[in-house]
Enzyme design. Structure first.
Site, PDB file in Angstrom:
ATOM      1  N   HIS A 189      -0.275 -19.442   5.994  1.00 18.36           N
ATOM      2  CA  HIS A 189      -1.593 -19.979   6.347  1.00 18.36           C
ATOM      3  C   HIS A 189      -2.649 -18.871   6.428  1.00 18.36           C
ATOM      4  O   HIS A 189      -2.842 -18.304   7.505  1.00 18.36           O
ATOM      5  CB  HIS A 189      -1.511 -20.634   7.734  1.00 18.36           C
ATOM      6  CG  HIS A 189      -0.804 -21.940   7.771  1.00 18.36           C
ATOM      7  ND1 HIS A 189      -1.451 -23.153   7.638  1.00 18.36           N
ATOM      8  CD2 HIS A 189       0.497 -22.239   7.955  1.00 18.36           C
ATOM      9  CE1 HIS A 189      -0.570 -24.132   7.730  1.00 18.36           C
ATOM     10  NE2 HIS A 189       0.618 -23.604   7.928  1.00 18.36           N
ATOM     11  N   CYS A 191       0.497 -24.749   2.779  1.00 18.99           N
ATOM     12  CA  CYS A 191       1.588 -25.368   3.531  1.00 18.99           C
ATOM     13  C   CYS A 191       1.788 -26.829   3.100  1.00 18.99           C
ATOM     14  O   CYS A 191       2.276 -27.070   2.011  1.00 18.99           O
ATOM     15  CB  CYS A 191       1.328 -25.217   5.036  1.00 18.99           C
ATOM     16  SG  CYS A 191       2.800 -25.513   6.031  1.00 18.99           S
TER      17      CYS A 191
END
Lengths: 80, 220
Positions: B194, B86
């Protein structure tokens, strides 16, 4: 001396913030607006008097940090 | 597996990533503050999710210029592994270790939800245990995950087989549905989803485990 740096997404790079602004202007009745591209202005306070040198150095700052040249273009203006 | 996690001011998935490493490897990673100049002797560096420097200027822009990043670059050049998750992916593009850039989501909304990813590339240490076309469920949580590269760069990175994951249903406008990328050598991977938030917990099985297990199999 002062440098004014304009940073904007390159033509062709999707600008969702610009699109949102265009949509909001349309809903306010500004029907003449057919497109918006937004960007940012960065003002730098500088020591020195040599405009050419200042421009060169601020352009280096743009390449290194102030703009991401993969997606953004920049212009530099030096003022007294 | 000897790992280090870089901690920037504003990182918020650094401890989740550390928990994931401990869970899979039994070894606690080293937490490295961004002002450090030298990495400990590790096999893997993770650039975690979060909002380093509050995303000032551009997401990842300030973090990419932190003093530790020189050594992260050096670590990658020597063939060791780097995973950017991310915000970490944004940092890797900002520093030029991965091509392209991450723009604001096409819908201008923060997106936080599980997404289905297709594994495209299995010749990286991160994905070696997967099969091509395998589908993983891993959450995204980002405002700036819209991957962009100019057409010639995009063609080049597709030709070089740098795409690691694609979204099955594109949530953010990324070109070619790109969710994760590697460098040409395959030792540096950046991904918007994630995996550390998709770890098996009790009876709830998570696909994040498998990515970290792949690393364990490579690194021991």
């Amino acid at each position: 001396m002062k440098a004014i740096v304009h940073v904007q997404l390159k033509p062709g790079v999707l600008d969702p913030q610009g699109q949102a602004i265009a949509g909001a202007l349309g809903s306010l009745g500004y029907s003449e607006v057919t497109g918006v591209r937004q960007g940012k202005v960065i003002e730098l306070e500088l020591i020195g008097t040599d405009h050419a040198l200042a421009k060169e150095r601020v352009e280096a700052m743009c390449g290194q940090l102030l703009a991401n040249t993969v997606i953004e273009q920049f212009s530099v203006e030096i003022l007294d | 597996m000897r790992a280090a996690i870089i901690v920037f001011p504003g990182s918020n998935c650094d401890r989740d990533a550390a928990d994931a490493i401990v869970k899979i490897s039994g070894r606690r990673p080293k937490m490295v503050w961004h002002r450090e100049t030298q990495l400990p002797d590790v096999d893997l560096v993770i650039l975690p999710g979060g909002f380093a420097y509050g995303d000032y200027l551009r997401p990842g822009a300030m973090a990419a210029r932190s003093s530790i990043m020189k050594d992260v670059h050096h670590h990658a050049k020597s063939g060791r592994l780097v995973l950017g998750i991310c915000n970490g992916f944004q940092v890797l593009t900002e520093i030029g270790m991965l091509p392209g850039a991450l723009l604001p989501n096409a819908g201008m909304k923060f997106i936080c939800k599980p997404v289905a990813l297709t594994v495209v590339k299995t010749s990286t240490p991160f994905t070696s245990g997967f099969t091509k076309g395998q589908v993983l469920q891993i959450p995204v949580a980002h405002h700036d995950g819209n991957f962009f590269a100019q057409q010639d760069e995009l063609s080049r990175l597709e030709d070089e087989d740098q795409v690691v994951f694609r979204y099955q249903s594109n949530p953010n406008g990324s070109v070619n549905d790109i969710a994760g990328l590697s460098n040409i050598a395959g030792n540096v991977v950046g991904m918007m989803p994630h995996p550390e938030r998709a770890m098996t917990n009790g009876k709830a099985k998570g696909d994040g485990d498998r990515l970290f297990k792949n690393l364990m199999e490579t690194l021991g």
